[in-house]
Design an enzyme around this catalytic site. Structure first.
Site, PDB file in Angstrom:
ATOM      1  N   LYS A 171      -3.951   1.995   6.264  1.00  0.00           N
ATOM      2  CA  LYS A 171      -3.199   3.094   6.882  1.00  0.00           C
ATOM      3  C   LYS A 171      -3.790   3.553   8.209  1.00  0.00           C
ATOM      4  CE  LYS A 171      -0.657   4.886   2.972  1.00  0.00           C
ATOM      5  NZ  LYS A 171      -0.489   5.951   1.963  1.00  0.00           N
TER       6      LYS A 171
ATOM      7  N   ARG B 183      -4.008   1.972  -4.898  1.00  0.00           N
ATOM      8  CA  ARG B 183      -2.860   1.170  -4.459  1.00  0.00           C
ATOM      9  C   ARG B 183      -3.261   0.412  -3.194  1.00  0.00           C
ATOM     10  NH1 ARG B 183       1.326   1.789  -0.878  1.00  0.00           N
ATOM     11  NH2 ARG B 183       3.354   1.004  -1.533  1.00  0.00           N
TER      12      ARG B 183
HETATM   13  C1  8Y7 Z   1       1.835   5.429  -0.776  1.00  0.00           C
HETATM   14  C2  8Y7 Z   1       2.887   5.118  -1.647  1.00  0.00           C
HETATM   15  C3  8Y7 Z   1       3.246   4.203   0.297  1.00  0.00           C
HETATM   16  C4  8Y7 Z   1       0.788   6.245  -1.269  1.00  0.00           C
HETATM   17  C5  8Y7 Z   1       1.958   6.285  -3.380  1.00  0.00           C
HETATM   18  C6  8Y7 Z   1       1.925   2.418   2.803  1.00  0.00           C
HETATM   19  C7  8Y7 Z   1       5.014   3.844  -1.478  1.00  0.00           C
HETATM   20  C8  8Y7 Z   1       3.047   3.328   2.920  1.00  0.00           C
HETATM   21  N1  8Y7 Z   1       2.069   4.831   0.429  1.00  0.00           N
HETATM   22  N2  8Y7 Z   1       2.958   5.532  -2.926  1.00  0.00           N
HETATM   23  N3  8Y7 Z   1       3.774   4.354  -0.954  1.00  0.00           N
HETATM   24  N4  8Y7 Z   1       0.895   6.644  -2.573  1.00  0.00           N
HETATM   25  N5  8Y7 Z   1       1.971   6.740  -4.643  1.00  0.00           N
HETATM   26  O1  8Y7 Z   1       1.129   2.439   3.777  1.00  0.00           O
HETATM   27  O2  8Y7 Z   1      -0.166   6.621  -0.592  1.00  0.00           O
HETATM   28  O3  8Y7 Z   1       1.746   1.663   1.856  1.00  0.00           O
HETATM   29  S1  8Y7 Z   1       4.109   3.314   1.517  1.00  0.00           S
END
Ligand code: 8Y7
Length: 286
Positions: free
Chosen positions: A232, A266
């Site tokens: 990010k 994640r």
């Molecule tokens: C997050 C996310 C994304 C996060 C959760 C990316 C879908 C942007 N970021 N879901 N999603 N937490 N729970 O950089 O930080 O992956 S999308």
């Protein structure tokens, strides 16, 4: 403290942190979309075989959950029509659940997509809008799926243009607490709820690091904590590198999050993240 998370038919042991691998079924994801695209005349078509191969290697590398998303939520991304989102994610979820015994998470805000994804085998609803869209809370409550409630200020298209907090830690905390209460009222048991501060979602670099430094405070919610840091801008803004060169920075931030109590990480980079989790666990248990 250790937890079990109930997700569909699973009881997921969170006594050591778990890794969630990201599978983007989008043509425009900021860091890895289009890699899974099949060349087709103008229209984006997800290559199921490539995606299944990626899931296979994620599992081999130690991912316990895969997160499937069809709506790009990077800053500035445009909305995806519901039928397009369904076309992107449902066949993929079906293919994965037929082939692997892995927990499938669906990254969506749409009640229809949630409902179809659960029928196709998804066991976690990962909603950056915390079940605020019409019908989402009801679909979740009427299912056995776990839910991940994430904080976001604004909407993806404009969230990085203006954000305003007096006290980011307390405001994010209060928001999550109120969404947890809404879930409980709707009939979603605590055992099925995950919370997430939402790094990068309507937050400056300072806000993100303040949240990371104060992640321990969110343990007061007494719920599993998911973090999404991978590649990010909070990493890019510090190391000054493009998305594909942010692995070391992402792993460093992940270890800090683990030390503050993160339960699920994640990531785009499963092997490196699982190594980080293992090293952190050895350190904790020494
Ligand atoms: C997050 C996310 C994304 C996060 C959760 C990316 C879908 C942007 N970021 N879901 N999603 N937490 N729970 O950089 O930080 O992956 S999308």
């Amino acid at each position: 403290m250790s937890f079990f998370l109930t997700a569909g038919k699973r009881q997921i042991d969170l006594s050591t942190p778990l890794c969630m691998g990201i599978i983007n079924a989008t043509p425009d994801s900021f860091s890895d979309g289009s890699e899974l695209a099949k060349t087709s005349k103008r229209k984006f078509v997800i290559d199921i075989d490539k995606a299944v191969q990626r899931v296979d290697s994620f599992i081999e590398q130690g991912a316990c959950i895969v997160d499937i998303g069809g709506e790009s939520t990077r800053p500035g991304a445009s909305a995806v029509p519901e039928d397009e989102e369904l076309n992107r994610v449902i066949p993929l979820i079906e293919a994965i659940s037929q082939r692997f015994d892995v927990c499938i998470s669906v990254d969506t805000s749409s009640a229809t997509v949630m409902s179809e994804a659960i029928k196709a085998g998804a066991e976690i609803i990962n909603d950056i809008r915390s079940l605020s869209d019409p019908g989402a809370l009801t679909v979740a409550a009427n299912s056995e799926a776990a839910v991940c409630l994430m904080h976001m200020q604004g909407q993806p298209r404009t969230m990085q243009e203006n954000y305003q907090y007096d006290d980011v830690v307390n405001e994010v905390y209060d928001f999550l607490e109120s969404r947890v209460a809404a879930c409980i009222t709707a009939g979603i048991q605590r055992e099925r709820i995950i919370v997430d501060v939402g790094f990068g979602f309507g937050k400056s670099l300072d806000h993100n690091y303040r949240l990371l430094n104060n992640l321990g405070h969110f343990k007061n919610l007494k719920l599993p904590l998911l973090v999404g840091i991978s590649r990010k801008s909070m990493i890019g803004g510090i190391v000054g590198r493009p998305t594909h060169e942010r692995l070391a920075g992402s792993v460093a931030a992940t270890v800090l999050a683990l030390e503050k109590g993160a339960d699920i990480v994640r990531t785009h980079d499963v092997a490196a993240t699982v190594d980080a989790i293992r090293v952190h666990s050895a350190y904790r248990q020494a």
